[in-house]
Scaffold this active site. Structure first.
Site, PDB file in Angstrom:
ATOM      1  N   LYS A 122       0.839  -1.216   0.000  1.00  0.00           N
ATOM      2  CA  LYS A 122       0.000   0.000   0.000  1.00  0.00           C
ATOM      3  C   LYS A 122       0.868   1.258   0.000  1.00  0.00           C
ATOM      4  O   LYS A 122       0.655   2.171  -0.793  1.00  0.00           O
ATOM      5  CB  LYS A 122      -0.950   0.004   1.223  1.00  0.00           C
TER       6      LYS A 122
ATOM      7  N   ARG B  83      -9.816   0.108   8.865  1.00  0.00           N
ATOM      8  CA  ARG B  83      -9.430  -1.284   9.108  1.00  0.00           C
ATOM      9  C   ARG B  83     -10.495  -2.046   9.880  1.00  0.00           C
ATOM     10  O   ARG B  83     -10.272  -3.233  10.172  1.00  0.00           O
ATOM     11  CB  ARG B  83      -8.133  -1.310   9.919  1.00  0.00           C
TER      12      ARG B  83
ATOM     13  N   ARG C  24      11.551  -5.725   4.987  1.00  0.00           N
ATOM     14  CA  ARG C  24      11.269  -4.305   4.723  1.00  0.00           C
ATOM     15  C   ARG C  24      12.229  -3.385   5.487  1.00  0.00           C
ATOM     16  O   ARG C  24      12.537  -3.618   6.639  1.00  0.00           O
ATOM     17  CB  ARG C  24       9.829  -3.992   5.147  1.00  0.00           C
TER      18      ARG C  24
ATOM     19  N   ARG D 247      14.507   0.361  10.334  1.00  0.00           N
ATOM     20  CA  ARG D 247      13.589  -0.797  10.373  1.00  0.00           C
ATOM     21  C   ARG D 247      12.489  -0.500  11.375  1.00  0.00           C
ATOM     22  O   ARG D 247      12.727   0.157  12.390  1.00  0.00           O
ATOM     23  CB  ARG D 247      14.334  -2.049  10.839  1.00  0.00           C
TER      24      ARG D 247
ATOM     25  N   ARG E  48      -0.612  -9.530  13.193  1.00  0.00           N
ATOM     26  CA  ARG E  48      -1.150  -8.500  12.288  1.00  0.00           C
ATOM     27  C   ARG E  48      -1.967  -9.137  11.175  1.00  0.00           C
ATOM     28  O   ARG E  48      -3.000  -8.614  10.776  1.00  0.00           O
ATOM     29  CB  ARG E  48       0.005  -7.663  11.724  1.00  0.00           C
TER      30      ARG E  48
HETATM   31  P1  ADP Z   1       2.197  -1.942   3.203  1.00  0.00           P
HETATM   32  O1  ADP Z   1       2.207  -0.430   3.164  1.00  0.00           O
HETATM   33  O2  ADP Z   1       0.983  -2.512   2.532  1.00  0.00           O
HETATM   34  O3  ADP Z   1       2.405  -2.504   4.567  1.00  0.00           O
HETATM   35  P2  ADP Z   1       4.794  -1.729   1.817  1.00  0.00           P
HETATM   36  O4  ADP Z   1       4.505  -0.830   0.671  1.00  0.00           O
HETATM   37  O5  ADP Z   1       5.521  -1.162   2.962  1.00  0.00           O
HETATM   38  O6  ADP Z   1       3.407  -2.450   2.301  1.00  0.00           O
HETATM   39  O7  ADP Z   1       5.563  -3.019   1.246  1.00  0.00           O
HETATM   40  C1  ADP Z   1       6.001  -4.054   2.125  1.00  0.00           C
HETATM   41  C2  ADP Z   1       7.366  -4.557   1.658  1.00  0.00           C
HETATM   42  O8  ADP Z   1       7.222  -5.268   0.428  1.00  0.00           O
HETATM   43  C3  ADP Z   1       8.388  -3.453   1.399  1.00  0.00           C
HETATM   44  O9  ADP Z   1       9.660  -3.915   1.786  1.00  0.00           O
HETATM   45  C4  ADP Z   1       8.304  -3.237  -0.123  1.00  0.00           C
HETATM   46  O10 ADP Z   1       9.556  -2.764  -0.672  1.00  0.00           O
HETATM   47  C5  ADP Z   1       7.976  -4.639  -0.621  1.00  0.00           C
HETATM   48  N1  ADP Z   1       7.092  -4.633  -1.799  1.00  0.00           N
HETATM   49  C6  ADP Z   1       6.104  -3.754  -2.105  1.00  0.00           C
HETATM   50  N2  ADP Z   1       5.485  -4.103  -3.269  1.00  0.00           N
HETATM   51  C7  ADP Z   1       6.109  -5.249  -3.690  1.00  0.00           C
HETATM   52  C8  ADP Z   1       5.920  -6.114  -4.842  1.00  0.00           C
HETATM   53  N3  ADP Z   1       4.975  -5.884  -5.764  1.00  0.00           N
HETATM   54  N4  ADP Z   1       6.724  -7.195  -4.934  1.00  0.00           N
HETATM   55  C9  ADP Z   1       7.681  -7.459  -3.996  1.00  0.00           C
HETATM   56  N5  ADP Z   1       7.892  -6.673  -2.903  1.00  0.00           N
HETATM   57  C10 ADP Z   1       7.125  -5.591  -2.748  1.00  0.00           C
HETATM   58  P1  ADP Z   2       1.103  -2.461   7.923  1.00  0.00           P
HETATM   59  O1  ADP Z   2       0.480  -1.917   6.675  1.00  0.00           O
HETATM   60  O2  ADP Z   2       2.449  -3.044   7.712  1.00  0.00           O
HETATM   61  O3  ADP Z   2       0.178  -3.303   8.744  1.00  0.00           O
HETATM   62  P2  ADP Z   2       0.727   0.093   9.291  1.00  0.00           P
HETATM   63  O4  ADP Z   2       1.857   1.033   9.278  1.00  0.00           O
HETATM   64  O5  ADP Z   2      -0.474   0.396   8.451  1.00  0.00           O
HETATM   65  O6  ADP Z   2       1.376  -1.303   8.940  1.00  0.00           O
HETATM   66  O7  ADP Z   2       0.202  -0.119  10.787  1.00  0.00           O
HETATM   67  C1  ADP Z   2       1.090  -0.450  11.838  1.00  0.00           C
HETATM   68  C2  ADP Z   2       0.280  -0.676  13.100  1.00  0.00           C
HETATM   69  O8  ADP Z   2      -0.416   0.535  13.467  1.00  0.00           O
HETATM   70  C3  ADP Z   2      -0.818  -1.738  12.996  1.00  0.00           C
HETATM   71  O9  ADP Z   2      -0.341  -3.049  13.265  1.00  0.00           O
HETATM   72  C4  ADP Z   2      -1.800  -1.260  14.084  1.00  0.00           C
HETATM   73  O10 ADP Z   2      -1.339  -1.601  15.378  1.00  0.00           O
HETATM   74  C5  ADP Z   2      -1.727   0.256  13.946  1.00  0.00           C
HETATM   75  N1  ADP Z   2      -2.711   0.799  12.983  1.00  0.00           N
HETATM   76  C6  ADP Z   2      -2.440   1.456  11.823  1.00  0.00           C
HETATM   77  N2  ADP Z   2      -3.562   1.843  11.216  1.00  0.00           N
HETATM   78  C7  ADP Z   2      -4.589   1.420  12.001  1.00  0.00           C
HETATM   79  C8  ADP Z   2      -6.005   1.489  11.904  1.00  0.00           C
HETATM   80  N3  ADP Z   2      -6.602   2.079  10.857  1.00  0.00           N
HETATM   81  N4  ADP Z   2      -6.738   0.918  12.896  1.00  0.00           N
HETATM   82  C9  ADP Z   2      -6.161   0.335  13.957  1.00  0.00           C
HETATM   83  N5  ADP Z   2      -4.832   0.228  14.105  1.00  0.00           N
HETATM   84  C10 ADP Z   2      -4.044   0.764  13.142  1.00  0.00           C
END
Ligand code: ADP
Ligand code: ADP
Length: 209
Positions: free
Chosen positions: A14, A89, A123, A154, A166
């Site tokens: 995302k 969410r 990541r 990280r 998660r």
């Molecule tokens: P989210 O915001 O949904 O949690 P991220 O954009 O942070 O996801 O992506 C999670 C990890 O996967 C990051 O390390 C990113 O560089 C990698 N990533 C994102 N899109 C892809 C893809 N299409 N294929 C492989 N790795 C990806």
């Molecule tokens: P990812 O896409 O990798 O799950 P986020 O950065 O979106 O990570 O979220 C990290 C953490 O922040 C989640 O595991 C949760 O604890 C909290 N969080 C983020 N967005 C929300 C939401 N909309 N509702 C509840 N908790 C949230």
């Protein structure tokens, strides 16, 4: 004013896609995860309350999240809508959102569970500019980050134990929202288990409809 929701499990891509499509959509990215991490870092009352949930890989209570969004949406850059990343969410969050702003598209980035652990555990980001990378799938270029000042960062919750909590929070509390948005006719499924550029291309196509 009309907003976009980027929807999907943790690690679906995302944030990566928001960064890439920001210029085309002209909408600012609003990531509740980023807002919460900033609050934790600054030790605000919200941050202090949210920290234990985030460390355990659980969702932060709806009341906290809805208040954060209500404040964020008042800022001048949100006047034409925003691109929500990681919000809503839960069903109560989606209900609150429907009273705050119109949503024109929900883009669901679909990635199978078995890919998620590798994505999350590999990541890292650049502490200077916030760009997100991956050890294997999307490493920082040999020439360095485009900001010119790469510093590796990280996330504390990007570990194998937390990712499983998660993922189950996603399946139990977030994925039911797919049906909610499908019934509204604004839900677009995108295969997120492909190259990053192909996914961006399909998201932009979906946004044209
Ligand atoms: P989210 O915001 O949904 O949690 P991220 O954009 O942070 O996801 O992506 C999670 C990890 O996967 C990051 O390390 C990113 O560089 C990698 N990533 C994102 N899109 C892809 C893809 N299409 N294929 C492989 N790795 C990806
Ligand atoms: P990812 O896409 O990798 O799950 P986020 O950065 O979106 O990570 O979220 C990290 C953490 O922040 C989640 O595991 C949760 O604890 C909290 N969080 C983020 N967005 C929300 C939401 N909309 N509702 C509840 N908790 C949230």
């Amino acid at each position: 004013m009309s907003s976009i929701v980027l929807f999907g499990p943790p690690g679906a891509g995302k944030g990566t896609q928001a960064e890439r499509i920001m210029t085309s959509t002209g909408l600012p990215q609003v990531s509740t995860g980023d807002m919460l991490r900033a609050a934790v870092k600054d030790q605000t009352p919200t941050g202090i309350e949210a920290k234990e949930y985030m460390e355990a890989g659980k969702l932060v209570p709806d009341s906290i999240i809805i208040e954060l969004i209500k404040q964020r949406i008042k800022l001048p850059d949100a006047v034409n809508g925003v691109m929500f990343d990681g919000f809503p969410r839960t069903v109560p969050q989606a209900e609150a959102l429907s009273e705050i702003t119109d949503v024109s598209h929900v883009i669901a980035i679909e990635v199978p569970d078995e890919r998620i652990v590798d994505r999350i555990c590999g990541r890292y980001s650049c502490a200077s500019c916030g760009l997100v990378f991956h050890e294997t799938f999307n490493p920082v270029p040999k020439s360095g980050c485009s900001c010119g000042n790469f510093v590796e960062k990280r996330r504390a919750d990007d570990n194998k134990d937390t990712v499983l909590s998660r993922l189950s929070a996603y399946h139990e509390q977030t994925s039911p929202l797919a049906e909610w948005y499908e019934n509204l006719g604004i839900f677009h499924r995108i295969n997120g288990d492909r190259e990053i550029d192909l996914i961006s291309h399909d998201i932009l196509l979906a946004l044209e409809n």
